[in-house]
Design a protein around this motif. Structure first.
Motif, PDB file in Angstrom:
ATOM      1  N   SER A 102      34.121  31.473  32.783  1.00 13.94           N
ATOM      2  CA  SER A 102      34.472  30.234  33.477  1.00 13.94           C
ATOM      3  C   SER A 102      33.539  30.050  34.661  1.00 13.94           C
ATOM      4  CB  SER A 102      35.934  30.266  33.940  1.00 13.94           C
ATOM      5  OG  SER A 102      36.211  31.428  34.685  1.00 13.94           O
ATOM      6  N   ILE A 103      33.346  28.792  35.058  1.00 18.44           N
ATOM      7  CA  ILE A 103      32.438  28.487  36.166  1.00 18.44           C
ATOM      8  C   ILE A 103      33.095  27.568  37.187  1.00 18.44           C
ATOM      9  CG2 ILE A 103      30.253  27.400  36.807  1.00 18.44           C
ATOM     10  CD1 ILE A 103      29.092  28.263  34.190  1.00 18.44           C
ATOM     11  N   GLY A 104      33.786  26.531  36.720  1.00 19.78           N
ATOM     12  CA  GLY A 104      34.411  25.574  37.636  1.00 19.78           C
ATOM     13  C   GLY A 104      35.547  26.178  38.428  1.00 19.78           C
ATOM     14  N   PRO A 105      35.824  25.653  39.611  1.00 18.55           N
ATOM     15  CA  PRO A 105      36.857  26.225  40.490  1.00 18.55           C
ATOM     16  C   PRO A 105      38.225  26.378  39.834  1.00 18.55           C
ATOM     17  CG  PRO A 105      35.543  24.619  41.697  1.00 18.55           C
ATOM     18  CD  PRO A 105      35.107  24.530  40.267  1.00 18.55           C
ATOM     19  N   LYS A 106      38.706  25.351  39.134  1.00 18.24           N
ATOM     20  CA  LYS A 106      40.035  25.440  38.518  1.00 18.24           C
ATOM     21  C   LYS A 106      40.054  26.457  37.380  1.00 18.24           C
ATOM     22  CE  LYS A 106      41.525  20.748  39.701  1.00 18.24           C
ATOM     23  NZ  LYS A 106      41.955  19.416  39.172  1.00 18.24           N
ATOM     24  N   ASN A 107      38.953  26.516  36.637  1.00 10.73           N
ATOM     25  CA  ASN A 107      38.869  27.479  35.543  1.00 10.73           C
ATOM     26  C   ASN A 107      38.833  28.915  36.065  1.00 10.73           C
ATOM     27  OD1 ASN A 107      37.379  24.853  34.824  1.00 10.73           O
ATOM     28  ND2 ASN A 107      37.852  25.701  32.825  1.00 10.73           N
ATOM     29  N   ILE A 108      38.138  29.121  37.183  1.00 13.40           N
ATOM     30  CA  ILE A 108      38.085  30.454  37.785  1.00 13.40           C
ATOM     31  C   ILE A 108      39.471  30.864  38.267  1.00 13.40           C
ATOM     32  CG2 ILE A 108      37.160  31.784  39.717  1.00 13.40           C
ATOM     33  CD1 ILE A 108      34.593  30.095  39.467  1.00 13.40           C
ATOM     34  N   GLN A 109      40.185  29.943  38.876  1.00 16.34           N
ATOM     35  CA  GLN A 109      41.544  30.247  39.336  1.00 16.34           C
ATOM     36  C   GLN A 109      42.444  30.621  38.158  1.00 16.34           C
ATOM     37  OE1 GLN A 109      43.264  27.499  42.152  1.00 16.34           O
ATOM     38  NE2 GLN A 109      45.359  27.970  41.525  1.00 16.34           N
ATOM     39  N   LEU A 110      42.336  29.884  37.063  1.00 17.03           N
ATOM     40  CA  LEU A 110      43.129  30.199  35.880  1.00 17.03           C
ATOM     41  C   LEU A 110      42.748  31.571  35.325  1.00 17.03           C
ATOM     42  CD1 LEU A 110      45.175  29.283  33.713  1.00 17.03           C
ATOM     43  CD2 LEU A 110      43.240  28.343  32.440  1.00 17.03           C
ATOM     44  N   THR A 111      41.464  31.882  35.333  1.00 16.34           N
ATOM     45  CA  THR A 111      41.001  33.183  34.857  1.00 16.34           C
ATOM     46  C   THR A 111      41.653  34.312  35.651  1.00 16.34           C
ATOM     47  OG1 THR A 111      38.882  32.261  34.134  1.00 16.34           O
ATOM     48  CG2 THR A 111      38.963  34.637  34.521  1.00 16.34           C
ATOM     49  N   ALA A 112      41.679  34.169  36.972  1.00 14.47           N
ATOM     50  CA  ALA A 112      42.292  35.197  37.814  1.00 14.47           C
ATOM     51  C   ALA A 112      43.786  35.306  37.565  1.00 14.47           C
ATOM     52  CB  ALA A 112      42.027  34.882  39.288  1.00 14.47           C
ATOM     53  N   GLU A 113      44.382  34.228  37.131  1.00 15.25           N
ATOM     54  CA  GLU A 113      45.820  34.198  36.900  1.00 15.25           C
ATOM     55  C   GLU A 113      46.216  34.862  35.585  1.00 15.25           C
ATOM     56  OE1 GLU A 113      49.266  30.781  36.204  1.00 15.25           O
ATOM     57  OE2 GLU A 113      47.432  30.256  37.281  1.00 15.25           O
ATOM     58  N   ILE A 114      45.432  34.651  34.506  1.00 14.79           N
ATOM     59  CA  ILE A 114      45.913  35.055  33.180  1.00 14.79           C
ATOM     60  C   ILE A 114      45.058  36.111  32.488  1.00 14.79           C
ATOM     61  CG2 ILE A 114      46.952  32.777  32.848  1.00 14.79           C
ATOM     62  CD1 ILE A 114      44.693  32.124  30.872  1.00 14.79           C
ATOM     63  N   ALA A 115      43.857  36.413  32.996  1.00 12.56           N
ATOM     64  CA  ALA A 115      42.940  37.300  32.269  1.00 12.56           C
ATOM     65  C   ALA A 115      42.858  38.677  32.928  1.00 12.56           C
ATOM     66  CB  ALA A 115      41.553  36.674  32.186  1.00 12.56           C
ATOM     67  N   ASP A 116      42.251  39.598  32.196  1.00 17.83           N
ATOM     68  CA  ASP A 116      41.991  40.943  32.722  1.00 17.83           C
ATOM     69  C   ASP A 116      40.633  41.029  33.403  1.00 17.83           C
ATOM     70  OD1 ASP A 116      44.378  42.393  31.557  1.00 17.83           O
ATOM     71  OD2 ASP A 116      43.481  41.581  29.733  1.00 17.83           O
ATOM     72  N   GLY A 117      39.762  40.076  33.091  1.00  7.78           N
ATOM     73  CA  GLY A 117      38.432  40.092  33.688  1.00  7.78           C
ATOM     74  C   GLY A 117      37.765  38.742  33.574  1.00  7.78           C
ATOM     75  N   TRP A 118      36.625  38.630  34.255  1.00  9.50           N
ATOM     76  CA  TRP A 118      35.895  37.366  34.353  1.00  9.50           C
ATOM     77  C   TRP A 118      34.438  37.615  34.001  1.00  9.50           C
ATOM     78  CZ3 TRP A 118      33.855  35.279  39.603  1.00  9.50           C
ATOM     79  CH2 TRP A 118      33.275  34.007  39.425  1.00  9.50           C
ATOM     80  N   LEU A 119      33.857  36.737  33.190  1.00  4.06           N
ATOM     81  CA  LEU A 119      32.474  36.842  32.742  1.00  4.06           C
ATOM     82  C   LEU A 119      31.650  35.692  33.322  1.00  4.06           C
ATOM     83  CD1 LEU A 119      33.218  37.636  28.985  1.00  4.06           C
ATOM     84  CD2 LEU A 119      32.264  39.255  30.660  1.00  4.06           C
TER      85      LEU A 119
ATOM     86  N   ALA B 270      43.475  32.610  44.846  1.00  4.78           N
ATOM     87  CA  ALA B 270      44.571  31.676  44.564  1.00  4.78           C
ATOM     88  C   ALA B 270      45.206  32.001  43.221  1.00  4.78           C
ATOM     89  CB  ALA B 270      44.058  30.239  44.589  1.00  4.78           C
ATOM     90  N   GLY B 271      44.380  32.353  42.241  1.00  4.55           N
ATOM     91  CA  GLY B 271      44.911  32.734  40.941  1.00  4.55           C
ATOM     92  C   GLY B 271      45.717  34.020  41.002  1.00  4.55           C
ATOM     93  N   PHE B 272      45.206  34.994  41.732  1.00  2.54           N
ATOM     94  CA  PHE B 272      45.953  36.251  41.903  1.00  2.54           C
ATOM     95  C   PHE B 272      47.301  35.998  42.566  1.00  2.54           C
ATOM     96  CE2 PHE B 272      41.549  38.378  42.377  1.00  2.54           C
ATOM     97  CZ  PHE B 272      41.441  38.535  41.009  1.00  2.54           C
ATOM     98  N   SER B 273      47.272  35.181  43.617  1.00  3.60           N
ATOM     99  CA  SER B 273      48.493  34.902  44.375  1.00  3.60           C
ATOM    100  C   SER B 273      49.537  34.192  43.516  1.00  3.60           C
ATOM    101  CB  SER B 273      48.150  34.039  45.599  1.00  3.60           C
ATOM    102  OG  SER B 273      49.303  33.680  46.309  1.00  3.60           O
ATOM    103  N   GLU B 274      49.084  33.338  42.618  1.00  2.00           N
ATOM    104  CA  GLU B 274      49.990  32.560  41.772  1.00  2.00           C
ATOM    105  C   GLU B 274      50.899  33.455  40.939  1.00  2.00           C
ATOM    106  OE1 GLU B 274      51.676  29.076  40.292  1.00  2.00           O
ATOM    107  OE2 GLU B 274      50.178  29.267  41.893  1.00  2.00           O
ATOM    108  N   VAL B 275      50.375  34.633  40.552  1.00  2.00           N
ATOM    109  CA  VAL B 275      51.164  35.523  39.687  1.00  2.00           C
ATOM    110  C   VAL B 275      51.478  36.858  40.362  1.00  2.00           C
ATOM    111  CG1 VAL B 275      50.383  34.512  37.522  1.00  2.00           C
ATOM    112  CG2 VAL B 275      49.004  36.307  38.581  1.00  2.00           C
ATOM    113  N   GLY B 276      51.222  36.933  41.669  1.00  2.00           N
ATOM    114  CA  GLY B 276      51.582  38.134  42.413  1.00  2.00           C
ATOM    115  C   GLY B 276      50.696  39.332  42.153  1.00  2.00           C
ATOM    116  N   ARG B 277      49.416  39.095  41.846  1.00  2.00           N
ATOM    117  CA  ARG B 277      48.457  40.187  41.647  1.00  2.00           C
ATOM    118  C   ARG B 277      47.686  40.419  42.939  1.00  2.00           C
ATOM    119  NH1 ARG B 277      44.988  38.713  36.266  1.00  2.00           N
ATOM    120  NH2 ARG B 277      44.369  40.915  36.405  1.00  2.00           N
ATOM    121  N   ASP B 278      47.206  41.656  43.111  1.00  2.00           N
ATOM    122  CA  ASP B 278      46.331  41.906  44.257  1.00  2.00           C
ATOM    123  C   ASP B 278      44.852  41.941  43.844  1.00  2.00           C
ATOM    124  OD1 ASP B 278      45.988  44.334  42.966  1.00  2.00           O
ATOM    125  OD2 ASP B 278      46.962  45.532  44.525  1.00  2.00           O
TER     126      ASP B 278
END
Length: 340
Positions: free
Chosen positions: A172-189, A207-215
């Motif tokens: 992912s590259i765009g801001p919203k896509n990056i946030q979603l990646t942090a929320e639902i994925a194990d890693g980012w490419l 923001a993505g981490f915070s949405e699901v309570g990840r650090d």
């Protein structure tokens, strides 16, 4: 920080790349990644590598989500994971509208919605806790829409997976896509990642981490960093400029080129605009010549090995967990492993 190896769109040239992959396996490179666009596919390449290696993890960077149903992707990931004894890393991405609609012949749709639903379905299948049922905007399983027979029923994989969780990475590259990646994925490419400018991404990741309570400690940032080793720094930069120009100038139409947008966010808007204009006019050589030295130096490793090793410090101090090397030079791998 771990090291990976990106083979790109290797396809029929895999025989030439195989010695490099086997050397990477021997010297302790953690993972090897295969790509696909609208030529060779990644799955066949990874299957071949799985049979020819022992320890190196097998990553798709990326499998195109619009080209496969979620169930097909889950089947593929579970099968490769079984054949490789648990070495699969599942990298997924949407690609862009030109490829999605121009090659796969399906609508681009809502990228955030499609990604979220796709990942959820894949995880459900791999967990194999229950038969698959899903009702979303992009996917309905069993399918009951236009043309349905009404005979579809919820199914559970007949393959018992080696692992009930296979790491999922998203490109992912765009801001919203990056946030979603942090929320639902194990890693980012990401591609064209600059360790000096990662603050551009941190707000969206956090923001993505915070949405699901990840650090974020369980999240692997795994950018591809292209490498050109040689005594002449300028010549090494020139080896990589065409690839930067291709992505910034030609990977998408005007207004829909995510790599152009990223170069602008990095502060290279004037150069990026000129590169895109020239590239789309067919003046690829002129576009390539305008790729800034600073952009290459930030996002790639170029020059003599001592310079490359020194530059590695910036990456080690960043949030990157896996630095995926884009290179066909086997001689760079062991020195970089030793430098870590």
């Amino acid at each position: 920080m771990r090291l990976g190896l990106n083979l790109g769109y290797s396809g029929s040239s895999i025989d030439n790349a195989l010695p490099l992959v086997q050397h990477a396996d021997e010297v302790g490179i953690d993972s090897v990644w295969a790509a696909e666009a609208y030529g060779s596919d990644a799955v066949t390449v990874l299957s071949y590598i799985a049979a020819k290696t022992e320890n190196i993890k097998l990553g798709s960077a990326i499998l195109q989500m619009p080209g496969r149903t979620p169930a097909n992707t889950a089947m593929t990931a579970m099968t490769l994971d079984a054949l490789s004894h648990g070495r699969m890393l599942l990298g997924l991405g949407l690609s862009g509208p030109q490829v999605v609609e121009g090659w796969h012949g399906v609508p681009y749709g809502k990228p955030l919605t499609r990604t979220r639903e796709y990942v959820e379905i894949v995880r459900t299948i791999i967990k194999r806790e229950e038969a698959l049922e899903f009702k979303g905007e992009e996917y309905q399983i069993p399918y009951v829409g236009e043309g349905a027979t009404g005979l579809g029923k919820p199914l559970k994989s007949i393959l018992h997976p080696v692992r009930n969780e296979i790491p999922i990475y998203l490109a992912s590259i765009g801001p919203k896509n990056i946030q979603l990646t942090a929320e639902i994925a194990d890693g980012w490419l990401p591609i064209f990642y600059s360790p000096e400018r990662e603050d551009i991404f941190n707000e969206n990741l956090d923001a993505g981490f915070s949405e699901v309570g990840r650090d974020g400690s369980d999240f692997d940032i795994a950018p591809t960093c292209y490498v050109a080793m040689g005594d002449d720094v300028a010549a090494c930069r020139d080896m990589l400029r065409p690839m930067f120009a291709l992505y910034i100038g030609g990977m998408g139409a005007k207004g829909k080129n995510f790599y152009y947008n990223l170069a602008c966010r990095y502060g290279f808007e004037e150069a990026a605009t000129q590169i895109q204009d020239l590239y789309l006019e067919g003046k690829k050589g002129e576009a390539t010549a305008l790729v800034p030295d600073a952009l290459v130096d930030e996002c790639a490793l170029v020059g003599p090995m001592d310079r490359i090793v020194d530059r590695l410090d910036a990456w080690k101090e960043s949030r990157v967990g896996t630095l995926i090397l884009g290179t066909m030079q086997p001689e760079v791998l062991e020195p970089l492993v030793n430098a870590l």
